[in-house]
Design an enzyme around this catalytic site. Structure first.
Site, PDB file in Angstrom:
ATOM      1  N   LEU A   1      11.036 -20.182  -5.416  1.00 38.42           N
ATOM      2  CA  LEU A   1      10.047 -19.374  -4.869  1.00 38.42           C
ATOM      3  C   LEU A   1       9.277 -19.886  -5.449  1.00 38.42           C
ATOM      4  CD1 LEU A   1       9.634 -17.181  -2.858  1.00 38.42           C
ATOM      5  CD2 LEU A   1       9.999 -15.083  -4.716  1.00 38.42           C
TER       6      LEU A   1
ATOM      7  N   ARG B   1       0.882   8.150  -2.542  1.00 41.14           N
ATOM      8  CA  ARG B   1       0.687   8.284  -1.630  1.00 41.14           C
ATOM      9  C   ARG B   1       2.519   9.170  -2.214  1.00 41.14           C
ATOM     10  NH1 ARG B   1      -0.968   6.107   3.357  1.00 41.14           N
ATOM     11  NH2 ARG B   1      -0.986   4.299   2.657  1.00 41.14           N
TER      12      ARG B   1
ATOM     13  N   ILE C   1      -6.485  -5.658   7.530  1.00 42.79           N
ATOM     14  CA  ILE C   1      -6.047  -6.931   6.520  1.00 42.79           C
ATOM     15  C   ILE C   1      -7.077  -6.427   4.597  1.00 42.79           C
ATOM     16  CG2 ILE C   1      -6.519  -9.441   5.899  1.00 42.79           C
ATOM     17  CD1 ILE C   1      -5.063  -8.914   8.610  1.00 42.79           C
TER      18      ILE C   1
ATOM     19  N   HIS D   1       2.525   3.680  -9.019  1.00 41.94           N
ATOM     20  CA  HIS D   1       2.516   2.183  -9.225  1.00 41.94           C
ATOM     21  C   HIS D   1       3.306   1.410 -10.320  1.00 41.94           C
ATOM     22  CE1 HIS D   1      -1.473   2.116  -7.226  1.00 41.94           C
ATOM     23  NE2 HIS D   1      -1.699   2.570  -8.415  1.00 41.94           N
TER      24      HIS D   1
ATOM     25  N   SER E   1      -7.269  -6.183  -5.623  1.00 36.24           N
ATOM     26  CA  SER E   1      -8.350  -6.288  -5.131  1.00 36.24           C
ATOM     27  C   SER E   1      -9.909  -6.802  -5.866  1.00 36.24           C
ATOM     28  CB  SER E   1      -8.204  -5.989  -3.900  1.00 36.24           C
ATOM     29  OG  SER E   1      -8.564  -4.310  -4.086  1.00 36.24           O
TER      30      SER E   1
ATOM     31  N   GLU F   1       1.808 -14.153  11.781  1.00 38.75           N
ATOM     32  CA  GLU F   1       1.692 -11.973  12.712  1.00 38.75           C
ATOM     33  C   GLU F   1       1.599 -11.342  11.653  1.00 38.75           C
ATOM     34  OE1 GLU F   1       3.164 -12.567  15.454  1.00 38.75           O
ATOM     35  OE2 GLU F   1       3.007 -14.767  15.975  1.00 38.75           O
TER      36      GLU F   1
ATOM     37  N   ASP G   1       0.554  -1.531   0.188  1.00 36.83           N
ATOM     38  CA  ASP G   1       0.077  -0.063  -0.069  1.00 36.83           C
ATOM     39  C   ASP G   1       1.208   1.135  -0.369  1.00 36.83           C
ATOM     40  OD1 ASP G   1      -2.500   1.196  -0.215  1.00 36.83           O
ATOM     41  OD2 ASP G   1      -2.826   1.001   2.541  1.00 36.83           O
ATOM     42  N   GLY G   2      -0.021   1.919  -0.802  1.00 37.38           N
ATOM     43  CA  GLY G   2       0.637   3.294  -0.394  1.00 37.38           C
ATOM     44  C   GLY G   2       1.540   4.158  -2.035  1.00 37.38           C
ATOM     45  N   ASN G   3       1.464   3.329  -3.312  1.00 31.57           N
ATOM     46  CA  ASN G   3       2.303   3.874  -4.322  1.00 31.57           C
ATOM     47  C   ASN G   3       1.491   5.436  -4.713  1.00 31.57           C
ATOM     48  OD1 ASN G   3       2.914   1.295  -4.462  1.00 31.57           O
ATOM     49  ND2 ASN G   3       2.440   0.230  -5.722  1.00 31.57           N
TER      50      ASN G   3
END
Ligand code: FPP
Length: 254
Positions: A143, A36, A200, A49, A77, A212, A32-34
């Site tokens: 990965l 801003r 979330i 982005h 999302s 966590e 989150d925060g792209n």
């Protein structure tokens, strides 16, 4: 045959932290925060982005180096369709181009790419690009990179329940879990959210039951490998109890 990973990811010595501490098997990130980040620079949100995409790539590299097995990134999302049309189109285009440009490199680095989410929501071209990237990397065992796109935790639980209902199958924790889009994986150990918000937002609702949580004020394009390692160190200072008492956990790990 196991692919020999020949380029930069593997030739570096493992970082010291990795040697001394537990590396989470599965890290999930809400990036989150792209917007801003871009606006703070007097630029359009989409510029953020693009920078965020670079960070996503860096995260995959660092996780590969550290030996994290699963990295799940929340890229889009189910609710993000409500954003301005231009921004949605830009994100779709960025996703499609990145898949095309990055999949060979991911493959070379033994990364298995999986897109989790409701792929039916994407246009044909993007669906094809996803299929191609997934097919190219499907046998890799380094990965496991899961990109959550058009994903929502509630959607995931509902589609799993619907699949069971269609089969007339019994609904148990195990059967429902087996129909989630992450069925073949493991639950996240560490869930990171950047950008200063502490929620979330309908990400891995079922899977993150015992994760966590780690919240960072850094805007996503500023969240670098060092920040990720700090999050892992913080994770290592926590005691995961899974409903047991602290004493039970301490005795079990003696
Ligand atoms: C949240 O920041 C970010 C998104 C909704 C998109 C995330 C996409 C990327 C990082 C690029 C694509 C990555 C991949 C792996 C395909 P925001 O726009 O909500 O920021 P704000 O809270 O500052 O407005």
């Amino acid at each position: 045959m196991k692919r020999v990973r020949e380029d930069s990811l593997d030739q570096k010595a493992p970082p010291e932290e990795a040697a001394n501490s537990k590396v989470p098997q599965h890290i999930a990130i809400i990036m989150d925060g792209n917007g801003r980040w871009a606006q703070a620079r007097g630029k359009k949100r989409v510029f953020g982005h693009k920078a965020g995409m670079e960070r996503a790539r860096e995260m995959a590299e660092v996780c590969g180096e550290l030996g994290v097995k699963y990295l799940t990134l929340f890229a889009f999302s189910s609710e993000n369709w409500n954003r301005p049309k231009d921004e949605v189109s830009f994100l779709m285009e960025l996703f499609a181009t990145s898949l095309k440009n990055e999949s060979k490199k991911l493959h070379k680095n033994n990364v298995k790419l999986m897109v989790i989410g409701d792929k039916d929501g994407f246009d044909r071209r993007l669906r094809k690009a996803i299929e191609k990237a997934e097919a190219l990397t499907q046998d890799n065992d380094g990965l496991y990179l899961q990109i959550a796109a058009n994903y929502g935790g509630r959607w995931d639980i509902v589609q799993a329940a619907q699949a069971l209902a269609e089969q007339g199958a019994e609904i148990t924790e195990e059967s429902l879990q087996s129909k989630l889009v992450t069925a073949d994986g493991v639950d996240p150990d560490l869930l990171i959210r950047t950008g200063g918000e502490q929620r979330i937002s309908n990400f891995l609702m079922w899977q993150a039951a015992y994760a966590e949580l780690y919240f960072s004020d850094a805007l996503w394009p500023d969240f670098d490998g060092k920040a990720l390692k700090a999050a892992i160190e913080d994770f290592n200072r926590r005691q995961r109890r899974f409903g047991k008492t602290g004493e039970q956990v301490a005795t079990a790990s003696d």
